[in-house]
Design a protein around this motif. Sequence first.
Motif, mmCIF file in Angstrom:
data_model
loop_
_atom_site.group_PDB
_atom_site.id
_atom_site.type_symbol
_atom_site.label_atom_id
_atom_site.label_comp_id
_atom_site.label_asym_id
_atom_site.label_seq_id
_atom_site.Cartn_x
_atom_site.Cartn_y
_atom_site.Cartn_z
ATOM 1 N N SER A 132 14.548 -2.743 58.040
ATOM 2 C CA SER A 132 15.787 -1.955 58.093
ATOM 3 C C SER A 132 16.044 -1.277 56.750
ATOM 4 O O SER A 132 17.136 -1.384 56.176
ATOM 5 N N SER A 133 15.017 -0.637 56.255
ATOM 6 C CA SER A 133 15.136 -0.026 54.931
ATOM 7 C C SER A 133 14.682 1.427 54.943
ATOM 8 O O SER A 133 13.925 1.860 55.825
ATOM 9 N N PHE A 134 15.151 2.149 53.943
ATOM 10 C CA PHE A 134 14.776 3.553 53.782
ATOM 11 C C PHE A 134 14.847 3.843 52.281
ATOM 12 O O PHE A 134 15.757 4.481 51.789
ATOM 13 N N HIS A 135 13.866 3.345 51.561
ATOM 14 C CA HIS A 135 13.869 3.453 50.096
ATOM 15 C C HIS A 135 13.385 4.823 49.633
ATOM 16 O O HIS A 135 12.448 5.397 50.206
ATOM 17 N N LEU A 136 13.994 5.299 48.579
ATOM 18 C CA LEU A 136 13.658 6.595 47.985
ATOM 19 C C LEU A 136 12.742 6.384 46.794
ATOM 20 O O LEU A 136 12.976 5.467 45.990
ATOM 21 N N ARG A 137 11.744 7.230 46.655
ATOM 22 C CA ARG A 137 10.798 7.075 45.554
ATOM 23 C C ARG A 137 10.499 8.425 44.907
ATOM 24 O O ARG A 137 10.636 9.488 45.543
ATOM 25 N N LYS A 138 10.114 8.324 43.649
ATOM 26 C CA LYS A 138 9.587 9.499 42.956
ATOM 27 C C LYS A 138 8.565 9.013 41.943
ATOM 28 O O LYS A 138 8.813 8.016 41.250
ATOM 29 N N ALA A 139 7.476 9.695 41.848
ATOM 30 C CA ALA A 139 6.362 9.234 41.008
ATOM 31 C C ALA A 139 6.666 9.369 39.517
ATOM 32 O O ALA A 139 6.275 8.531 38.715
ATOM 33 N N SER A 140 7.377 10.427 39.149
ATOM 34 C CA SER A 140 7.624 10.683 37.730
ATOM 35 C C SER A 140 8.955 11.410 37.604
ATOM 36 O O SER A 140 9.079 12.557 38.031
ATOM 37 N N VAL A 141 9.938 10.727 37.031
ATOM 38 C CA VAL A 141 11.276 11.315 36.979
ATOM 39 C C VAL A 141 11.435 12.205 35.759
ATOM 40 O O VAL A 141 10.782 12.030 34.729
ATOM 41 N N HIS A 142 12.363 13.140 35.910
ATOM 42 C CA HIS A 142 12.707 14.091 34.847
ATOM 43 C C HIS A 142 14.165 13.866 34.485
ATOM 44 O O HIS A 142 14.956 13.394 35.320
ATOM 45 N N TRP A 143 14.543 14.252 33.276
ATOM 46 C CA TRP A 143 15.923 14.030 32.858
ATOM 47 C C TRP A 143 16.904 14.694 33.822
ATOM 48 O O TRP A 143 18.019 14.196 34.036
ATOM 49 N N SER A 144 16.496 15.799 34.439
ATOM 50 C CA SER A 144 17.387 16.514 35.349
ATOM 51 C C SER A 144 17.617 15.759 36.668
ATOM 52 O O SER A 144 18.451 16.181 37.479
ATOM 53 N N ASP A 145 16.895 14.684 36.884
ATOM 54 C CA ASP A 145 17.116 13.869 38.085
ATOM 55 C C ASP A 145 18.326 12.950 37.939
ATOM 56 O O ASP A 145 18.725 12.290 38.906
ATOM 57 N N SER A 146 18.888 12.873 36.751
ATOM 58 C CA SER A 146 20.081 12.056 36.549
ATOM 59 C C SER A 146 21.202 12.556 37.452
ATOM 60 O O SER A 146 21.597 13.726 37.372
ATOM 61 N N ALA A 147 21.702 11.693 38.317
ATOM 62 C CA ALA A 147 22.686 12.083 39.331
ATOM 63 C C ALA A 147 23.053 10.821 40.114
ATOM 64 O O ALA A 147 22.561 9.734 39.833
ATOM 65 N N VAL A 148 23.901 11.010 41.109
ATOM 66 C CA VAL A 148 24.211 9.921 42.032
ATOM 67 C C VAL A 148 23.502 10.197 43.355
ATOM 68 O O VAL A 148 23.571 11.318 43.882
ATOM 69 N N TYR A 149 22.836 9.174 43.875
ATOM 70 C CA TYR A 149 22.050 9.306 45.093
ATOM 71 C C TYR A 149 22.683 8.478 46.204
ATOM 72 O O TYR A 149 23.012 7.310 46.018
ATOM 73 N N PHE A 150 22.837 9.122 47.346
ATOM 74 C CA PHE A 150 23.461 8.476 48.495
ATOM 75 C C PHE A 150 22.478 8.379 49.649
ATOM 76 O O PHE A 150 21.854 9.388 50.018
ATOM 77 N N CYS A 151 22.381 7.217 50.216
ATOM 78 C CA CYS A 151 21.660 7.014 51.462
ATOM 79 C C CYS A 151 22.679 7.109 52.599
ATOM 80 O O CYS A 151 23.834 6.690 52.437
ATOM 81 N N ALA A 152 22.269 7.673 53.717
ATOM 82 C CA ALA A 152 23.215 7.878 54.819
ATOM 83 C C ALA A 152 22.525 7.706 56.155
ATOM 84 O O ALA A 152 21.300 7.826 56.263
ATOM 85 N N LEU A 153 23.334 7.456 57.169
ATOM 86 C CA LEU A 153 22.811 7.162 58.508
ATOM 87 C C LEU A 153 23.720 7.761 59.561
ATOM 88 O O LEU A 153 24.948 7.784 59.404
#
Lengths: 114, 113
Positions: free
Chosen positions: B72-93
């Motif tokens: 029952s999961s839906f994980h978010l991934r990124k191989a290499s983050v950039h400073w511009s990825d700083s933000a709030v991330y929301f999972c939704a259904l």
Amino acid sequence: NAGVIQTPRHKVTGKGQEATLWCEPISGHSAVFWYRQTIVQGLEFLTYFRNQAPIDDSGMPKERFSAQMPNQSHSTLKIQSTQPQDSAVYLCASSPLGVQNTLYFGAGTRLSVL
Amino acid sequence: AQSVTQPDARVTVSEGASLQLRCKYSYSGTPYLFWYVQYPRQGLQLLLKYYSGDPVVQGVNGFEAEFSKSNSSFHLRKASVHWSDSAVYFCALSRTGGYKVVFGSGTRLLVSP
């Protein structure tokens, strides 16, 4: 395509005053949603219109909140007798029907009740 | 009723490092799952969505997510983050045939230099 437009970006009201928030959905989108965002409660669903008709207002506080969609190009959220606990960011989103619930959000209106 | 849990309120990673943001959902049927991102003073923007098919779905800016029915999961991934990825991330259904989208509490990502 300008996206979903919300005005004003920031509104300050005194306790007991009325606040009206405006939303212009993306042209051609038939579904319009209002959400409220606070630190404590997160994103809360308020109400939903489809083809301008009110479908679900189950998230609206009953006594002081109302929403309308008089035409396909705008929706309003009105809060009467504002209280400090109404302070929040109010987000409007629109969606094209048939694209399962992909929401396009406006930048929000930050309401501050003093 | 459906719900979404994001167990990490804050995540800090170094620029260039890999990233995983966790999302668990509760819903008995087959859900539509989404990840949105919110930058300061902006609304939420869709990163990716999943309903069926390949459990790994690609999104914008190099993000991907993996659906697991058993967990029952839906994980978010990124191989290499950039400073511009700083933000709030929301999972939704949202549920199949439904219109209401339920959001998790969000994970604030800070990418340090």
